[in-house]
Design an enzyme around this catalytic site. Structure first.
Site, PDB file in Angstrom:
ATOM      1  N   LYS A 144       0.838  -1.214   0.000  1.00  0.00           N
ATOM      2  CA  LYS A 144       0.000   0.000   0.000  1.00  0.00           C
ATOM      3  C   LYS A 144       0.870   1.260   0.000  1.00  0.00           C
ATOM      4  O   LYS A 144       0.647   2.204  -0.754  1.00  0.00           O
ATOM      5  CB  LYS A 144      -0.917  -0.027   1.230  1.00  0.00           C
ATOM      6  CG  LYS A 144      -1.634   1.263   1.510  1.00  0.00           C
ATOM      7  CD  LYS A 144      -2.662   1.572   0.457  1.00  0.00           C
ATOM      8  CE  LYS A 144      -3.128   3.001   0.546  1.00  0.00           C
ATOM      9  NZ  LYS A 144      -4.242   3.313  -0.298  1.00  0.00           N
ATOM     10  N   CYS A 192      -3.348  11.119   1.218  1.00  0.00           N
ATOM     11  CA  CYS A 192      -2.701   9.811   0.960  1.00  0.00           C
ATOM     12  C   CYS A 192      -1.299   9.983   0.387  1.00  0.00           C
ATOM     13  O   CYS A 192      -0.311   9.675   1.031  1.00  0.00           O
ATOM     14  CB  CYS A 192      -3.548   9.006  -0.026  1.00  0.00           C
ATOM     15  SG  CYS A 192      -5.247   8.857   0.508  1.00  0.00           S
TER      16      CYS A 192
END
Ligand code: SAJ
Length: 427
Positions: free
Chosen positions: A218, A272
């Protein structure tokens, strides 16, 4: 194995759509959030976030009795933890930000109270490598009557996995279903149980790996994008110095079959891409030199844009000797962190506008078609105006976000104004 009741902890931009997808498949879902307003809104069949198509799914799920929200965890068969992982405030400039895992810790500690033998706990929040093992230990601290995979491997009572979300804001409903899912069980049985849960609605592949590799995967996805955007941003600064149109240059270079350069902009925003690379850097600072430099390149881009505006003002005043900055009107086109959304979190466009407000322009106008009022973080003297109003009044137009409304502005409407175009749509 029967994982019939699913509980989603954290009903934000990822947790709420995830809860909605399970409920749309007629699973019994208990959504949990500490925010009473969010819980009340969901229980009334409405949503507290902006995401296309989500409102209809939530209404149907609540009306059909498949989704209910609460402020504390209740017994379930699988728990998905989807809470924020920001970083801690940096006290000294130049220090590496450290991740703040307190939301995960408190979610784990509260879920632990209702766990029973056979339950599955999945962490979805973006997290530094090792967090899933740490979460298993936090669960164990609360429940000495149960065994957990970090000490009992396949024999554990509770199964624990890391399965990151990878969906793009604005396309969450489609991407939750279609994207491949990484399944990082702490043991094989943990992975098998997680696949059973996600197969409820995921049509993409469920690809199994270890929890640590899933955590790193991720972070790698977002760090890779950050590094690639940094390359584009660096190119834009080089090209400006060499008097070359960077967007034309990138188009040309991308004609090569093995080159795919991303687009420069005013900086990297959102919660993010600008955050997750720090989770790698803070764990392995000496080894993360490229990732660290990319973060710095992207973080410096807004300052470069502000310097461009200052140069434009100086140019304007040298051509209008009888004027001062108090006679200059500047318009900032766009405040969101990326095009065609209303999300202002960690937005370089918003931060640039805030900094420019300190320069005492006669008028500072903001154009943001996706919001109806300005955030309180902007000084009162900044005015929210429409596209035509900004075009009528401005001496300098600063394009910060490539919203579709701004792409439609004709060249003739921009004549006789100083243009600073950080997205290359008016070039
Ligand atoms: N940006 C550029 N140039 C580009 C592309 C993006 O300057 O060529 C900027 C955008 O303007 C924005 C920032 O980067 O300020 C981030 O936007 P984004 O569209 O790249 O990403 P996010 O933050 O909306 O979503 C990302 C996605 N990750 C990847 O594409 C690898 C998404 O799939 C993740 O699920 C999400 O992060 C997340 O939650 O981690």
């Amino acid at each position: 194995m029967s994982l019939n009741v699913i509980s989603v902890i954290g009903l934000g931009y990822i947790g709420l759509p995830t809860a909605a997808m399970f409920a749309s498949k007629e699973k019994k879902v208990i959504g949990v959030d500490i925010n009473q307003h969010a819980v009340d809104t969901i229980n009334s069949g409405k949503i507290h976030i902006v995401e296309p198509e989500l409102d209809v799914i939530i209404k149907k799920a609540v009306d059909g009795g498949f989704l209910r929200a609460a402020t504390t965890p209740e017994p379930a068969d699988a728990f998905l933890i989807s809470v924020p992982t920001p970083f801690l405030p940096v006290t000294d400039q130049g220090l590496i930000p450290e991740p703040d895992l307190s939301y995960i810790k408190s979610a784990a500690k509260s879920v632990a109270q209702v766990l029973k033998k056979g339950d599955l706990v999945i962490l979805e929040s973006t997290s530094p490598v090792g967090t899933t093992e740490q979460m298993s230990a936090w669960l164990a601290e609360e429940r000495s009557d149960l065994t957990f995979p970090h000490t009992h491997c396949e024999d554990s009572d509770i199964r624990v996995a890391y399965c990151p979300e990878r969906v793009l804001p604005g396309h969450v409903v489609r991407e939750l279903v279609e994207n491949d899912r990484i399944i990082g069980g702490m043991t094989n049985m943990c992975s098998e149980a997680s696949i059973e849960v996600y197969r409820t609605f995921v049509e993409g592949d469920c690809v199994v790996t270890t929890a640590r590799t899933a955590e790193m995967a991720k972070l790698t996805e977002n760090a890779s994008r950050d590094v690639n955007i940094a390359f584009a941003n660096e190119l834009s600064i080089i090209c400006d110095k060499l008097d070359i149109d960077v967007w034309r240059l990138i188009n040309l270079a991308n004609l090569h079959p093995r080159v795919n350069i991303l687009q420069p902009g005013p900086g990297v925003g959102g919660h993010c891409i600008a955050v997750d690379p720090w989770f790698i850097i803070s764990k392995t600072p000496d080894e993360s030199r490229l990732i660290h430099t990319a973060r710095q390149v992207n973080d410096l881009k807004p300052h470069w844009v502000i310097d461009k505006v200052k140069l434009a003002v100086a140019e304007f005043l040298s051509e209008h000797k009888n004027k001062t900055i108090k006679d200059v009107t500047l318009s900032c086109f766009g405040l969101a962190f990326k095009p065609n959304i209303d999300d202002l979190r960690e937005s370089p466009a918003l931060n640039i506008t805030k900094e420019l407000a300190a320069l005492n322009f006669g008028k500072l106008l903001a154009v943001e078609p996706n919001i109806s009022s300005l955030p309180q973080s902007l000084p009162e003297r900044v005015e929210l105006v429409s596209v035509p109003s900004a075009l009528n009044q401005s001496d300098i137009c600063l394009l910060l976000v490539d919203h579709v409304e701004f792409e439609l502005i004709s060249k003739s409407d921009l004549e006789n104004k100083i243009i600073i175009d950080t997205k290359g749509i008016w070039s």
